[in-house]
Scaffold this motif. Structure first.
Motif, mmCIF file in Angstrom:
data_model
loop_
_atom_site.group_PDB
_atom_site.id
_atom_site.type_symbol
_atom_site.label_atom_id
_atom_site.label_comp_id
_atom_site.label_asym_id
_atom_site.label_seq_id
_atom_site.Cartn_x
_atom_site.Cartn_y
_atom_site.Cartn_z
ATOM 1 N N CYS A 1 0.853 -1.194 0.000
ATOM 2 C CA CYS A 1 0.000 0.000 0.000
ATOM 3 C C CYS A 1 0.884 1.238 0.000
ATOM 4 N N HIS B 1 -9.274 -3.892 -1.331
ATOM 5 C CA HIS B 1 -8.237 -3.123 -0.629
ATOM 6 C C HIS B 1 -8.588 -1.629 -0.615
ATOM 7 N N HIS C 1 -9.999 1.276 2.445
ATOM 8 C CA HIS C 1 -9.469 2.611 2.763
ATOM 9 C C HIS C 1 -10.594 3.592 3.114
#
Ligand code: CO
Length: 184
Positions: free
Chosen positions: A101, A145, A149
């Motif tokens: 990330c 993913h 966030h």
């Protein structure tokens, strides 16, 4: 504008639940600017996805695109912009794969995460039209993913095995060895 420095793990902005955009927000030039900054920054940094909180903007937008690189062995994906996304179906079947990330040590650390193999996500476009997409494979993982966030979740929250964390060089070596073994 390319954002040079992304907020890093430890920054509270990454832990906030991002806000939905109203129809009026969609018409606001600031929203278009955030989207452009997301795309520019993702491409400049060689990321496959990025979410608005990673630019310090706590709104529910992320972008995804997989372009070819020398080291990448992912399936290519066109640019997609997800506004007000909602995952409304997840497969029971899961997969474990390595993730990194841009907001965790600037993308230089990798670890295994379990994700749903397939998902269905609904999202708005900039005109306010609603879309539905079924994602599998890499796209499904990337979307989950980035979606995390928006809810203040980082991949490091979901590691399946802390002992398998790798730095960049070891990660590249693992990928290379893996692909070598696949070719045999
Ligand atoms: Co990320």
């Amino acid at each position: 504008m390319v954002i040079k420095k992304l907020p890093q793990i430890g920054d509270p902005i990454l832990r906030k639940r991002a806000k939905n955009l109203t129809f009026r927000d969609l018409r606001d030039p600031r929203t278009k600017r955030i989207i452009k900054d997301l795309i520019d920054t993702m491409r400049e940094r060689g990321l496959v996805g990025i979410a608005a909180p990673q630019l310090g903007e706590s709104v529910r937008i992320f972008v995804v695109e997989v372009r070819p690189t020398k080291v990448r062995k992912l399936e290519l994906e066109p640019l997609r912009i997800f506004i007000n996304p909602r995952i409304n179906w997840k497969s029971k079947q899961t997969v474990v794969d390595y993730e990194g990330c841009g907001s965790v040590l600037n993308g230089k650390i990798f670890g295994p995460v379990r994700r749903h193999k397939s998902i269905v996500i609904e999202y708005d476009d900039i005109e306010g039209g609603r879309h539905k997409l079924k994602a599998t494979g890499n796209l499904s993982i990337i979307v989950q993913h980035e979606y995390d966030h928006l809810n203040g979740i980082l991949f490091t929250d979901k590691l399946t095995d802390n002992k398998k964390i790798l730095d960049y060089d070891h990660y590249l070596k693992m990928r290379k060895d893996y692909h070598k073994s696949q070719r045999k």
